[in-house]
Write an enzyme that holds these catalytic residues in place. Structure first.
Site, PDB file in Angstrom:
ATOM      1  N   HIS A   1      26.294  50.747  53.131  1.00 23.66           N
ATOM      2  CA  HIS A   1      26.947  49.547  53.653  1.00 23.66           C
ATOM      3  C   HIS A   1      27.360  48.671  52.475  1.00 23.66           C
ATOM      4  O   HIS A   1      26.665  48.632  51.444  1.00 23.66           O
ATOM      5  CB  HIS A   1      25.998  48.777  54.577  1.00 23.66           C
ATOM      6  CG  HIS A   1      26.683  47.702  55.367  1.00 23.66           C
ATOM      7  ND1 HIS A   1      27.541  47.959  56.407  1.00 23.66           N
ATOM      8  CD2 HIS A   1      26.635  46.345  55.249  1.00 23.66           C
ATOM      9  CE1 HIS A   1      27.993  46.824  56.913  1.00 23.66           C
ATOM     10  NE2 HIS A   1      27.453  45.825  56.216  1.00 23.66           N
TER      11      HIS A   1
ATOM     12  N   CYS B   1      32.958  48.870  57.149  1.00 26.41           N
ATOM     13  CA  CYS B   1      32.639  47.992  56.014  1.00 26.41           C
ATOM     14  C   CYS B   1      33.401  48.370  54.749  1.00 26.41           C
ATOM     15  O   CYS B   1      33.991  47.500  54.091  1.00 26.41           O
ATOM     16  CB  CYS B   1      31.136  47.983  55.759  1.00 26.41           C
ATOM     17  SG  CYS B   1      30.442  49.576  55.256  1.00 26.41           S
TER      18      CYS B   1
ATOM     19  N   HIS C   1      31.664  41.382  55.931  1.00 24.95           N
ATOM     20  CA  HIS C   1      31.485  42.828  56.087  1.00 24.95           C
ATOM     21  C   HIS C   1      31.812  43.184  57.524  1.00 24.95           C
ATOM     22  O   HIS C   1      32.081  42.310  58.346  1.00 24.95           O
ATOM     23  CB  HIS C   1      30.063  43.244  55.706  1.00 24.95           C
ATOM     24  CG  HIS C   1      29.004  42.567  56.530  1.00 24.95           C
ATOM     25  ND1 HIS C   1      28.022  43.258  57.176  1.00 24.95           N
ATOM     26  CD2 HIS C   1      28.773  41.261  56.831  1.00 24.95           C
ATOM     27  CE1 HIS C   1      27.226  42.414  57.824  1.00 24.95           C
ATOM     28  NE2 HIS C   1      27.670  41.193  57.620  1.00 24.95           N
TER      29      HIS C   1
END
Length: 163
Positions: free
Chosen positions: A118, A65, A134
């Site tokens: 993330h 990510c 992502h």
């Protein structure tokens, strides 16, 4: 008679002036519209759609990510740290109702270590539905909605790194 000829020549000259001035303006607008940095970074990130997940990856052969976000921004000459946690310290914090295209969304996924682990890039906003690109371990680079219950629960904050 002389006055009529002068008047006629004046009218013809004026009409020709207006015609050529308008034509010049229209033909002078051949420059393509400028593409914003936001549009560029979104386009770059979207070009990686479908790339498989690879821990530490930053290429079309595999990405994680933060690799996706860092690589996309690097291509528009905006340097970001490598980890999502470090990225989350950059830019200006914004509330969810102020999120715009190109903003970064940060998450805390329970199974991973760290409060921020993330990151995704906002690519579309449609009727208050925020979409972000992502990289996931299971599906690689994909787009999801922040309204998805999983992502809504994991969401921590949004940051703006582009003006």
């Amino acid at each position: 008679m002389k006055q009529r000829v002068v008047l006629l020549i004046s009218i013809i000259t004026f009409i020709m002036y207006c015609f050529f001035k308008t034509e010049k303006k229209q033909s002078g607008n051949k420059t393509p519209p400028l593409i914003s940095l936001t549009d560029k970074v979104i386009s770059i990130a979207n070009s990686y759609n479908g790339v498989p997940y690879k821990p530490g990856g930053t290429t079309s052969k595999g990405m994680d990510c933060s690799g996706l976000v860092q690589t996309s921004f690097k291509q528009i000459n905006v340097l970001l740290p490598r980890s999502s946690s470090s990225m989350s310290n950059k830019g200006k914090k914004i509330s969810t109702d102020k999120i715009k295209l190109g903003d970064l969304l940060f998450f805390n996924i329970n199974r991973l270590k760290g409060k921020i682990n993330h990151v995704g890039l906002v690519t579309n906003i449609d009727n208050h539905n925020i979409y972000f690109i992502h990289s996931t371990t299971s599906k690689g680079v994909i787009t999801n909605s922040l309204n998805d219950p999983y992502w809504k629960t994991a969401f921590v904050k949004a940051k703006r790194v582009l003006n």
